[in-house]
Design an enzyme around this catalytic site. Structure first.
Site, PDB file in Angstrom:
ATOM      1  CB  ILE A  34       2.540   2.233   8.812  1.00 46.86           C
ATOM      2  CG1 ILE A  34       1.374   1.955   9.725  1.00 46.86           C
ATOM      3  CG2 ILE A  34       3.223   3.540   9.171  1.00 46.86           C
ATOM      4  CD1 ILE A  34       1.763   1.659  11.164  1.00 46.86           C
ATOM      5  CG  ASN A  91      14.365   8.693   2.203  1.00 43.62           C
ATOM      6  OD1 ASN A  91      14.604   9.260   1.142  1.00 43.62           O
ATOM      7  ND2 ASN A  91      13.133   8.438   2.612  1.00 43.62           N
ATOM      8  CD  GLU A  99      10.128   9.999   8.757  1.00 49.50           C
ATOM      9  OE1 GLU A  99       9.359   9.094   9.148  1.00 49.50           O
ATOM     10  OE2 GLU A  99       9.781  10.935   8.031  1.00 49.50           O
ATOM     11  CB  VAL A 100      12.879   3.700  10.324  1.00 45.37           C
ATOM     12  CG1 VAL A 100      13.125   2.385  11.057  1.00 45.37           C
ATOM     13  CG2 VAL A 100      11.459   4.198  10.590  1.00 45.37           C
ATOM     14  CG  HIS A 104      13.722   1.791   5.388  1.00 52.10           C
ATOM     15  ND1 HIS A 104      14.468   2.234   6.456  1.00 52.10           N
ATOM     16  CD2 HIS A 104      13.039   2.864   4.932  1.00 52.10           C
ATOM     17  CE1 HIS A 104      14.235   3.525   6.641  1.00 52.10           C
ATOM     18  NE2 HIS A 104      13.378   3.945   5.724  1.00 52.10           N
ATOM     19  CG  HIS A 106      10.831   4.067   0.875  1.00 51.25           C
ATOM     20  ND1 HIS A 106       9.759   4.429   1.666  1.00 51.25           N
ATOM     21  CD2 HIS A 106      11.941   4.446   1.569  1.00 51.25           C
ATOM     22  CE1 HIS A 106      10.196   5.017   2.769  1.00 51.25           C
ATOM     23  NE2 HIS A 106      11.513   5.041   2.742  1.00 51.25           N
TER      24      HIS A 106
HETATM   25  P1  AMP Z   1      12.360   6.864   5.947  1.00 55.18           P
HETATM   26  O1  AMP Z   1      11.986   8.286   6.020  1.00 55.18           O
HETATM   27  O2  AMP Z   1      12.969   6.481   4.624  1.00 55.18           O
HETATM   28  O3  AMP Z   1      13.177   6.407   7.137  1.00 55.18           O
HETATM   29  O4  AMP Z   1      10.989   6.064   5.957  1.00 55.18           O
HETATM   30  C1  AMP Z   1      10.494   5.377   7.055  1.00 55.18           C
HETATM   31  C2  AMP Z   1       9.192   4.769   6.606  1.00 55.18           C
HETATM   32  O5  AMP Z   1       8.781   3.817   7.557  1.00 55.18           O
HETATM   33  C3  AMP Z   1       8.047   5.781   6.462  1.00 55.18           C
HETATM   34  O6  AMP Z   1       7.568   5.746   5.118  1.00 55.18           O
HETATM   35  C4  AMP Z   1       7.018   5.292   7.474  1.00 55.18           C
HETATM   36  O7  AMP Z   1       5.695   5.471   7.021  1.00 55.18           O
HETATM   37  C5  AMP Z   1       7.388   3.825   7.618  1.00 55.18           C
HETATM   38  N1  AMP Z   1       7.006   3.197   8.875  1.00 55.18           N
HETATM   39  C6  AMP Z   1       7.241   3.658  10.116  1.00 55.18           C
HETATM   40  N2  AMP Z   1       6.750   2.795  11.028  1.00 55.18           N
HETATM   41  C7  AMP Z   1       6.224   1.766  10.334  1.00 55.18           C
HETATM   42  C8  AMP Z   1       5.572   0.554  10.707  1.00 55.18           C
HETATM   43  N3  AMP Z   1       5.355   0.233  11.978  1.00 55.18           N
HETATM   44  N4  AMP Z   1       5.139  -0.267   9.723  1.00 55.18           N
HETATM   45  C9  AMP Z   1       5.332   0.057   8.426  1.00 55.18           C
HETATM   46  N5  AMP Z   1       5.938   1.173   8.011  1.00 55.18           N
HETATM   47  C10 AMP Z   1       6.377   2.019   8.960  1.00 55.18           C
END
Ligand code: AMP
Length: 119
Positions: A34, A91, A99-100, A104, A106
């Site tokens: 996003i 990450n 963050e999430v 995941h 990237h």
């Molecule tokens: P990380 O810091 O590796 O956990 O990256 C989390 C990623 O999730 C970030 O690059 C955000 O931009 C992405 N992200 C968060 N919410 C969404 C969403 N609803 N759809 C797509 N990407 C998202």
């Protein structure tokens, strides 16, 4: 860390939150980030409930691990990055600035990605 079923990627998997899907199979989903950090920035997630690479590599089955990494490669090929190349990163945890809290990977491409780590 315990898996939070209400993290944003769990909601995307349940279709409670929309995404721009670029690849899906029985075990993985890939969608546009996003907040893209490159011309092409796609996230690949396993459909299983894994917090991080740490959790996944400790607890997932061989089949889940193989199918997930195949999905990362398939996604990169499908979005046309094979020839020019790309960067993948995952990450992980606090110092990794994750963050999430759903694993995941990237996939970043569409330009030269610069130094491996920027601070
Ligand atoms: P990380 O810091 O590796 O956990 O990256 C989390 C990623 O999730 C970030 O690059 C955000 O931009 C992405 N992200 C968060 N919410 C969404 C969403 N609803 N759809 C797509 N990407 C998202």
């Amino acid at each position: 860390m315990e898996y939070d079923v209400d993290n944003i990627f769990a909601k995307i998997l349940r279709k409670e939150v929309p995404c721009i899907k670029v690849y899906e199979d029985d075990h993985a989903l890939a969608f546009d980030d996003i907040n893209p950090q490159a011309p092409i920035h796609v996230l690949v997630i396993p459909k299983g409930a894994y917090v991080s690479m740490e959790d996944f590599t400790a607890s997932a089955s061989d089949m889940e691990i193989v199918t997930f990494f195949r999905a990362v490669g398939k996604t990169a090929r499908q979005i046309g990055l094979s020839t020019a190349g790309y960067r993948i990163l995952a990450n992980t945890g606090d110092n990794g600035m994750q963050e999430v809290q759903h694993l995941h990977v990237h996939i970043l491409g569409g330009r030269k990605m610069g130094p491996m780590v920027s601070i």
